[in-house]
Design an enzyme around this catalytic site. Structure first.
Site, PDB file in Angstrom:
ATOM      1  N   SER A  45       3.273  -2.254  10.340  1.00 44.82           N
ATOM      2  CA  SER A  45       4.717  -2.355  10.541  1.00 44.82           C
ATOM      3  C   SER A  45       5.283  -3.731  10.181  1.00 44.82           C
ATOM      4  O   SER A  45       6.181  -4.241  10.851  1.00 44.82           O
ATOM      5  CB  SER A  45       5.093  -1.982  11.979  1.00 44.82           C
TER       6      SER A  45
ATOM      7  N   GLU B 142      -6.623   4.852   7.748  1.00 46.15           N
ATOM      8  CA  GLU B 142      -6.347   6.266   7.451  1.00 46.15           C
ATOM      9  C   GLU B 142      -7.549   6.925   6.770  1.00 46.15           C
ATOM     10  O   GLU B 142      -7.760   8.135   6.917  1.00 46.15           O
ATOM     11  CB  GLU B 142      -5.055   6.385   6.622  1.00 46.15           C
TER      12      GLU B 142
ATOM     13  N   GLU C 131      -5.631  -4.837  10.485  1.00 44.79           N
ATOM     14  CA  GLU C 131      -4.564  -3.864  10.701  1.00 44.79           C
ATOM     15  C   GLU C 131      -4.815  -3.113  12.008  1.00 44.79           C
ATOM     16  O   GLU C 131      -5.563  -2.120  12.023  1.00 44.79           O
ATOM     17  CB  GLU C 131      -4.530  -2.859   9.545  1.00 44.79           C
TER      18      GLU C 131
ATOM     19  N   LYS D 124       0.207   4.347  -0.294  1.00 43.44           N
ATOM     20  CA  LYS D 124      -0.331   5.578   0.314  1.00 43.44           C
ATOM     21  C   LYS D 124      -0.019   6.784  -0.586  1.00 43.44           C
ATOM     22  O   LYS D 124      -0.086   6.667  -1.805  1.00 43.44           O
ATOM     23  CB  LYS D 124       0.198   5.733   1.735  1.00 43.44           C
TER      24      LYS D 124
ATOM     25  N   HIS E  35      -9.504   1.474   4.830  1.00 38.72           N
ATOM     26  CA  HIS E  35      -8.209   1.589   5.518  1.00 38.72           C
ATOM     27  C   HIS E  35      -8.358   2.543   6.701  1.00 38.72           C
ATOM     28  O   HIS E  35      -9.122   3.511   6.631  1.00 38.72           O
ATOM     29  CB  HIS E  35      -7.144   2.102   4.551  1.00 38.72           C
TER      30      HIS E  35
ATOM     31  N   GLY F 176       2.541   2.128  10.825  1.00 40.85           N
ATOM     32  CA  GLY F 176       3.524   3.196  10.693  1.00 40.85           C
ATOM     33  C   GLY F 176       4.237   3.548  11.984  1.00 40.85           C
ATOM     34  O   GLY F 176       4.921   4.564  12.074  1.00 40.85           O
TER      35      GLY F 176
ATOM     36  N   ASN G 297       0.871  -1.174   0.000  1.00 45.92           N
ATOM     37  CA  ASN G 297       0.000   0.000   0.000  1.00 45.92           C
ATOM     38  C   ASN G 297       0.910   1.227   0.000  1.00 45.92           C
ATOM     39  O   ASN G 297       1.507   1.554   1.013  1.00 45.92           O
ATOM     40  CB  ASN G 297      -0.891  -0.035   1.251  1.00 45.92           C
TER      41      ASN G 297
HETATM   42  P1  PGA Z   1       2.827   0.179   7.610  1.00 48.12           P
HETATM   43  O1  PGA Z   1       1.363   0.431   6.970  1.00 48.12           O
HETATM   44  O2  PGA Z   1       3.333  -1.112   7.033  1.00 48.12           O
HETATM   45  O3  PGA Z   1       3.646   1.385   7.191  1.00 48.12           O
HETATM   46  O4  PGA Z   1       2.643   0.103   9.089  1.00 48.12           O
HETATM   47  C1  PGA Z   1       0.456  -0.616   6.792  1.00 48.12           C
HETATM   48  C2  PGA Z   1      -0.827  -0.111   6.210  1.00 48.12           C
HETATM   49  O5  PGA Z   1      -1.251   0.998   6.575  1.00 48.12           O
HETATM   50  O6  PGA Z   1      -1.454  -0.768   5.358  1.00 48.12           O
END
Ligand code: PGA
Length: 250
Positions: free
Chosen positions: A213, A97, A167, A11, A95, A173, A9
């Site tokens: 992560s 976010e 998630e 982003k 997601h 992140g 992903n």
């Molecule tokens: P990350 O993000 O691997 O940077 O923690 C995962 C995600 O948001 O899908």
């Protein structure tokens, strides 16, 4: 029996030329990786070029979001048909976010999932609890509400076309990954919900990815869990080397 999925992903990262370069580099990696499906989710602006670069390869292209309407007066939004037109086969929906930055609700997630399925896309539906919910013992309740709300009104054949991504928001992140055992426990709960709603066949076939992560040095431990069918990766999917290591987790 469940073919793992390693999904990146991206982003709000990568220009068109960066995306195309990445796809070119990763195509031979995906070609060698018979053990898993490889998906990348570039930003909207790079989708068409990424799909063209990936054409005929084993790299599938996903969008990161979509609107539920077929078309209309929705400034800044993108429809499922537009994603198909750009060459997408998958779309990430719900997601964290999107849920937190844009106030996206389970009801909206549900409408998006239905529209994605209708357009022939594979939805990757994200669920996950925030830290306060985990610490107050509410993880199960939150995941149940997101699962039930996001998948309301779906039939078993609809469900068989969906990928789920667990998630935990506190792990995205942050460098704080869930332990493989914690992730597997949540996946087990989600699979149980799938069994109650859609039956044993669907529950044992649905792919549940872990995200939060995931890095080359922890992917092996996560993927060793029977319940974990792949990874949805943000930060570590942006570099060819680390994404290659993730795809080659075995
Ligand atoms: P990350 O993000 O691997 O940077 O923690 C995962 C995600 O948001 O899908």
């Amino acid at each position: 029996m469940r073919k793992p999925v390693i999904a990146g992903n991206w982003k709000m990262y990568k220009t068109i030329s960066e995306a195309v370069h990445f796809i070119e580099m990763i195509k031979p990696v995906a070609a060698q990786a018979g053990h898993c499906e490889v998906v990348v989710a570039p930003p909207f602006t790079a989708l068409a070029a990424a799909a063209e670069a990936a054409d005929g390869s084993k790299v599938a292209i996903s969008a990161q979001d979509m609107h539920w309407d077929k078309e209309g007066a929705h400034t800044g939004d993108i429809s499922a048909a537009m994603l198909v037109d750009a060459g997408c086969t998958h779309v990430i929906i719900g997601h964290s976010e999107r849920r937190h930055d844009h106030g996206e609700t389970d009801e909206q997630v549900n409408r998006k999932i239905k529209a994605a399925l209708e357009a022939g896309l594979t939805p990757i539906m994200c669920v996950g609890e925030v830290l306060a919910e985990r610490e107050s013992g509410l993880t199960g309740k939150v995941l149940t509400a997101q699962f039930e709300g996001g998948l309301a009104g779906l039939t078993a054949p609809d469900f068989s076309r969906i990928i789920i991504a667990y998630e935990p928001v506190w792990a995205i992140g942050t460098g704080r990954t869930a332990t493989p055992e914690m992730a597997a426990e949540a996946h087990h709960l989600l699979r149980g919900l799938a069994r109650e709603r859609f039956g044993e066949n669907e529950a044992s076939a649905v792919r549940i990815l872990y995200g939060g992560s995931v890095k080359p040095d922890n992917v092996g431990g996560l993927m060793a869990q029977e319940e974990i069918d792949g990874a949805l990766v943000g930060g570590a999917s942006l570099k060819v080397d680390s994404f290659t290591a993730l795809v080659n987790y075995r």
